[in-house]
Scaffold this motif. Structure first.
Motif, short mmCIF file in Angstrom:
data_model
loop_
_atom_site.label_atom_id
_atom_site.label_comp_id
_atom_site.label_asym_id
_atom_site.label_seq_id
_atom_site.Cartn_x
_atom_site.Cartn_y
_atom_site.Cartn_z
N ILE A 32 0.84 -1.20 0.00
CA ILE A 32 0.00 0.00 0.00
C ILE A 32 0.87 1.25 0.00
CG2 ILE A 32 -1.73 1.31 1.29
CD1 ILE A 32 -2.79 -1.42 2.32
N ARG A 33 1.94 1.24 0.80
CA ARG A 33 2.84 2.40 0.85
C ARG A 33 3.48 2.64 -0.51
NH1 ARG A 33 8.09 2.49 1.77
NH2 ARG A 33 8.10 0.43 2.73
N GLU A 34 3.92 1.58 -1.16
CA GLU A 34 4.54 1.72 -2.48
C GLU A 34 3.54 2.23 -3.52
OE1 GLU A 34 6.11 -2.19 -3.14
OE2 GLU A 34 7.95 -1.78 -2.02
N GLN A 35 2.33 1.72 -3.48
CA GLN A 35 1.31 2.12 -4.46
C GLN A 35 0.85 3.56 -4.28
OE1 GLN A 35 0.15 0.15 -7.17
NE2 GLN A 35 2.02 -0.87 -6.49
N THR A 36 0.80 4.02 -3.03
CA THR A 36 0.30 5.36 -2.76
C THR A 36 1.40 6.41 -2.73
OG1 THR A 36 0.44 5.04 -0.36
CG2 THR A 36 -1.67 4.50 -1.44
N GLY A 37 2.63 5.97 -2.49
CA GLY A 37 3.73 6.92 -2.36
C GLY A 37 3.72 7.66 -1.03
N ALA A 38 2.94 7.18 -0.08
CA ALA A 38 2.81 7.83 1.22
C ALA A 38 4.00 7.49 2.11
CB ALA A 38 1.52 7.37 1.90
N THR A 39 4.24 8.34 3.07
CA THR A 39 5.25 8.01 4.08
C THR A 39 4.65 6.96 5.01
OG1 THR A 39 4.50 9.70 5.64
CG2 THR A 39 6.19 10.36 4.02
N ALA A 40 5.50 6.21 5.66
CA ALA A 40 5.03 5.16 6.57
C ALA A 40 4.21 5.76 7.70
CB ALA A 40 6.21 4.37 7.13
N GLY A 41 4.65 6.88 8.25
CA GLY A 41 3.93 7.51 9.36
C GLY A 41 2.55 7.99 8.96
N ASN A 42 2.46 8.68 7.82
CA ASN A 42 1.16 9.18 7.36
C ASN A 42 0.23 8.02 7.02
OD1 ASN A 42 -0.88 10.93 6.58
ND2 ASN A 42 0.01 11.35 4.58
N LEU A 43 0.75 7.01 6.35
CA LEU A 43 -0.08 5.86 5.99
C LEU A 43 -0.60 5.18 7.25
CD1 LEU A 43 -1.34 3.98 3.93
CD2 LEU A 43 0.83 2.73 3.86
N SER A 44 0.24 5.02 8.23
CA SER A 44 -0.17 4.38 9.48
C SER A 44 -1.33 5.13 10.13
CB SER A 44 1.02 4.32 10.44
OG SER A 44 0.66 3.68 11.62
N VAL A 45 -1.25 6.45 10.16
CA VAL A 45 -2.32 7.28 10.74
C VAL A 45 -3.62 7.10 9.95
CG1 VAL A 45 -3.07 9.67 11.10
CG2 VAL A 45 -0.77 8.97 11.78
N GLN A 46 -3.53 7.11 8.63
CA GLN A 46 -4.73 7.00 7.80
C GLN A 46 -5.36 5.61 7.89
OE1 GLN A 46 -5.85 9.87 6.96
NE2 GLN A 46 -3.90 10.79 7.52
N LEU A 47 -4.53 4.58 7.97
CA LEU A 47 -5.05 3.22 8.15
C LEU A 47 -5.79 3.10 9.47
CD1 LEU A 47 -2.11 0.97 6.85
CD2 LEU A 47 -4.28 1.49 5.68
N ASP A 48 -5.24 3.73 10.50
CA ASP A 48 -5.89 3.71 11.80
C ASP A 48 -7.26 4.38 11.74
OD1 ASP A 48 -5.78 3.10 14.67
OD2 ASP A 48 -5.68 5.28 14.94
N LYS A 49 -7.38 5.49 11.03
CA LYS A 49 -8.67 6.18 10.89
C LYS A 49 -9.68 5.29 10.16
CE LYS A 49 -6.94 10.89 11.07
NZ LYS A 49 -6.92 12.21 10.46
N LEU A 50 -9.24 4.63 9.09
CA LEU A 50 -10.13 3.74 8.35
C LEU A 50 -10.55 2.54 9.20
CD1 LEU A 50 -8.37 3.83 4.87
CD2 LEU A 50 -10.64 4.74 5.40
N SER A 51 -9.62 2.04 10.00
CA SER A 51 -9.92 0.91 10.88
C SER A 51 -10.93 1.31 11.96
CB SER A 51 -8.63 0.41 11.51
OG SER A 51 -8.90 -0.63 12.41
N LYS A 52 -10.72 2.47 12.57
CA LYS A 52 -11.64 2.94 13.62
C LYS A 52 -13.04 3.17 13.07
CE LYS A 52 -8.29 4.77 16.83
NZ LYS A 52 -7.67 5.96 17.42
N ALA A 53 -13.14 3.53 11.80
CA ALA A 53 -14.44 3.73 11.16
C ALA A 53 -15.10 2.41 10.78
CB ALA A 53 -14.29 4.61 9.91
N GLY A 54 -14.33 1.32 10.86
CA GLY A 54 -14.85 0.01 10.50
C GLY A 54 -14.78 -0.29 9.02
#
Length: 94
Positions: A32-54
Motif C-alpha cells: 500500500i505504501r509503495e502504491q500510494t507513495g505515502a510516508t510510513a507515518g502518514n499511511l499508518s495514521v490514515q489506516l488507523d482512521k479507516l480501521s476505527k471507522a470500520g
C-alpha cells in the motif's frame, strides 16, 4: 442536488487505500505504501482512521522476525466506497 461526499473517504490517501483494497483480497502495508507513495507515518495514521471507522481490518503478524501488517476491506467499507462513488457521480453528471 449534489449528494454529500463522505469526508473520511474524501481524503486523497484514504480514498487511495480503499481503492486499492476494493480490488484485492488483502494487501500488506509495504504494498500500500509503495502504491500510494505515502510516508510510513502518514499511511499508518490514515489506516488507523479507516480501521476505527470500520472500513478496514488490520492484522499485525510476523513473517519470520519481520513485522507484517495486512489490511482488508470490510463490508461496511465496500458500502461506504460504493456510496462515495455514487455521490461523486452526482457532481460529474451535472
Amino acid at each position: 442536488m449534489f449528494k454529500e461526499l463522505n469526508p473520511l473517504l474524501h481524503s486523497e490517501l484514504r480514498l487511495a487505500v480503499v481503492s486499492i483494497l476494493i480490488g484485492v483480497e488483502s494487501a500488506d502495508f509495504v504494498f500500500i505504501r509503495e502504491q500510494t507513495g505515502a510516508t510510513a507515518g502518514n499511511l499508518s495514521v490514515q489506516l488507523d482512521k479507516l480501521s476505527k471507522a470500520g472500513y478496514i481490518t488490520i492484522e499485525k503478524t510476523f513473517r519470520g522476525k519481520m513485522p507484517c501488517t495486512v489490511c482488508r476491506i470490510t463490508d461496511p467499507g465496500r458500502e461506504a466506497f460504493s456510496e462515495y462513488v455514487a455521490a461523486l457521480q452526482t457532481y460529474i453528471k451535472r
